[in-house]
Design an enzyme around this catalytic site. Sequence first.
Site, PDB file in Angstrom:
ATOM      1  N   HIS A 251       0.834  -1.190   0.000  1.00 32.30           N
ATOM      2  CA  HIS A 251       0.000   0.000   0.000  1.00 32.30           C
ATOM      3  C   HIS A 251       0.875   1.247   0.000  1.00 32.30           C
ATOM      4  CE1 HIS A 251       0.750  -1.380   4.135  1.00 32.30           C
ATOM      5  NE2 HIS A 251       0.972  -0.100   4.386  1.00 32.30           N
ATOM      6  N   ARG A 342      13.364  -5.926   4.267  1.00 37.21           N
ATOM      7  CA  ARG A 342      12.277  -6.485   5.067  1.00 37.21           C
ATOM      8  C   ARG A 342      10.975  -6.031   4.405  1.00 37.21           C
ATOM      9  NH1 ARG A 342       7.756  -4.019   7.956  1.00 37.21           N
ATOM     10  NH2 ARG A 342       7.318  -5.212   9.819  1.00 37.21           N
ATOM     11  N   ASP A 344       7.013  -5.501   4.226  1.00 37.34           N
ATOM     12  CA  ASP A 344       5.871  -5.261   5.102  1.00 37.34           C
ATOM     13  C   ASP A 344       4.639  -6.019   4.594  1.00 37.34           C
ATOM     14  OD1 ASP A 344       4.800  -3.629   7.351  1.00 37.34           O
ATOM     15  OD2 ASP A 344       3.550  -2.753   5.773  1.00 37.34           O
ATOM     16  N   GLU A 373       7.495 -10.004   6.886  1.00 35.23           N
ATOM     17  CA  GLU A 373       6.773  -9.792   8.140  1.00 35.23           C
ATOM     18  C   GLU A 373       5.552 -10.706   8.177  1.00 35.23           C
ATOM     19  OE1 GLU A 373       3.988  -6.480  10.442  1.00 35.23           O
ATOM     20  OE2 GLU A 373       4.277  -6.442   8.276  1.00 35.23           O
ATOM     21  N   HIS A 439       8.603  -2.067  16.528  1.00 36.71           N
ATOM     22  CA  HIS A 439       7.764  -0.876  16.441  1.00 36.71           C
ATOM     23  C   HIS A 439       6.281  -1.233  16.449  1.00 36.71           C
ATOM     24  CE1 HIS A 439       7.974  -2.437  12.389  1.00 36.71           C
ATOM     25  NE2 HIS A 439       6.945  -1.681  12.047  1.00 36.71           N
ATOM     26  N   ASP A 440       5.942  -2.517  16.273  1.00 34.72           N
ATOM     27  CA  ASP A 440       4.552  -2.960  16.237  1.00 34.72           C
ATOM     28  C   ASP A 440       4.089  -3.610  17.534  1.00 34.72           C
ATOM     29  OD1 ASP A 440       3.757  -2.134  13.675  1.00 34.72           O
ATOM     30  OD2 ASP A 440       4.685  -3.878  12.736  1.00 34.72           O
ATOM     31  N   ASP A 484       1.537   1.096  20.417  1.00 33.13           N
ATOM     32  CA  ASP A 484       1.766   2.182  19.475  1.00 33.13           C
ATOM     33  C   ASP A 484       0.831   3.362  19.793  1.00 33.13           C
ATOM     34  OD1 ASP A 484       2.156   3.741  17.192  1.00 33.13           O
ATOM     35  OD2 ASP A 484       1.036   2.397  15.879  1.00 33.13           O
TER      36      ASP A 484
END
Length: 566
Positions: A251, A342, A344, A373, A439-440, A484
Site C-alpha cells: 500500500h 524487510r 511489510d 513480516e 515498532h509494532d 503504538d
Amino acid sequence: MLQNNQFSVFHSTVYPWQYVDSDQVLHLMICVKGAGPISIKCLACDPCDTDKGVFGEDRPRLFTYEMRCEMEGPGIQYFTLHIPMNTHKLRYHFSISVLGHTYLYDESGLSEDKEELYIRPFFVAYTYSDRCGGVPKWCNGMVWYQIFPDRFAKEDSDQTRGWQSGKITDKDLVCGGTLKGITSKIPYLKQLGTKGIYLNPIFQAGSIHRYDIIDYLKIDPILGTEEDFVELCEKCHSNGIRIMMDGVFNHCSYLSPQFQDVINKGEHSRYYDWFIVYDTDRLKKMDVKTGADAQFRVSPVYETFAFVPSMPKFNTCNPQVMDYLIGAAEYWTKKCGIDAWRLDVPDEVNIEFLRAFRRRIKTRNPDIYIVGEFWGNAVKWLDGETFDGAMNYPLYFIVRDFLAKEKISAFPCAKLLTQCLMANPPVRRCGMFTFCSTHDTPRILWHCGEDRKKRDLCYILTAALGGQLSVYYGDEIGMTGGYDPDNRRCYPWNSGTAPKEMKEAIRDAVSLASDDGKGRICRICALDEEVLGVIYERRRLYINRSKEEKELPDGTKICPQSYCYL
C-alpha cells in the site's frame, strides 16, 4: 501423523519436511512421537536408477542413509538427513527400528516390511536450481539493531531540544531524528556488537511512521537527503555494519501522485488499475484523509491496508505496479549497496510480485537477504522461491508468555519451542529474524511489568534459540513503552539514566547469538515449572524465572531470575 500402538510418525513431501537447497542438497526431516530408543534409515535413489529382477521387473538400486536425531523435546524426536542430489529427482522411504522391531514407512503409512512391488515411496520432483533459494551465509550469527528514524538521534549536538521525553501519546508527533543523527551513532552501535541496522521506512511519506509512502524514489526531507543516506550506508559498510531497508509494497499514501490522479480522473486515470477501486463517485466525494465515510469499513470505496482510507492498497497483480515498486527497490539496492530488505505485510501482496521481487533483487545483489513480516507460521513462504526468512513472531509469543507474562510453565514452553524451531529445517534457521520488541509491539520491559531481570532473560532466551537477533533501539538501556505510539519513544541520549547492567545483558545476548562454539541445539527441556534448559552439542543454557535459587542436575546453583551458560 501415522501410528501404531507404541508410537506415531510424520513426514511430508513439502517444506520443511522435504527441501532442496541452492547447492542441490536434499534435506529431509521426519518426526516421531512416543517412541523409546529409535533409529531411522532412509533408502533412496533416482527413480529411474534400476536393475531388472528375476521376472523382468524394475528394481531400484537403493542406497541406505542413517538419519541423525536433530532435536528432542518432551515426548518427541526429529530426525534429519542431507543427501546430495546427484540427479534432479529422487525416490525414498524409511526403515524405522524401535523396541526391537523394524517398520517400513512410506506414503501409504507405517507397516511391517514389505516387498518392493508394494512400496509406495515418497518422491522429490525434478528440481530446478533457480527455484532453490538459500539463505546468504553471512546471515549466520547476525545481530541487527532496529531504528525508528524519527526517534533515535538528531544530527545537532543538542539532543534534548525538541526531543520528547517519556511517554508518547500523539502518533503524529515529529521529534526530529535524522539520517545524519544515525550516522553519528555508528561508534555506539559498534560498541554494542551490532552487525546490521534495520531501518523503518525512510521514504517521503504522509505520516511519521512512513508506512504510507508518497514517493519511493525520494528520501523524506524531514530525515535528510539522498546524499545523507548514501553517507550513512557508506560509513556503516566501512565499519562492517550492514543495512536493511523496509519495503512497503502492499500500500502507499493517498497523497501519492498516482492515487491523487485516480481521485481527480477516476476511470480515465492512467493509474486507475494500479489500485482496486469500487466506486469512483464516492471516492471523489469522500474525505480520504479522515475517512469520514461511515460506510467505508462495511462497504469500502477502494481497497486499503487495515481499513485505513489514507493507505490505499496497490494492485500488485498489475505488471506496471510490479515494475514501479521493484524498480525502486533495485535503484536503492544498486546505489547504496543495500544488504537486506524487510517486506511489510507480504501475505497481502500477490505471490507473483514476491517471486519477481526476489528474482530481480537477487540479480542486483545475489547475496542480499529478504525477510518477510509474518505474524503466524510462515512455512509456506520459506521454500526458497520468495523469502530467505521471516520475522519469528511465533517464537516471540512463546518467550513473552513464558518469561514476561508467566502465563505458561516451562513444560509446555519446552514443547512449543521445540515445535517452533523445527518448523524450519536447521539449514534455513539462520534466516529467521528474532526479537523481543519491535515498532509494532509494546516494548518487552513493558510486558515484563518493568522488571529488568525478566527483560534480560527474554533477550537471553531469544538469542539462545538461533536465527538473527534484533535489538529494538533503546531496549539495551531499559526503554519502556506500551502500545503504538508509546513503543516509539525518543532515545534519551542526554538523560544519564542508561543502566550499565542492561547493556551487559544485551552484550551477553549478542555474544550468545554469535557463539558458533556451542554447536547445534539438540534438546529443549524443563527441569521443573520454572527452569528451562537449552541443550547444545557442547554447551548448556539454563534459565530460572522463579524468585528462588534452583539446583541443576550437576549440582550447580542458579540464582533467582537468572541464567547460567555451562
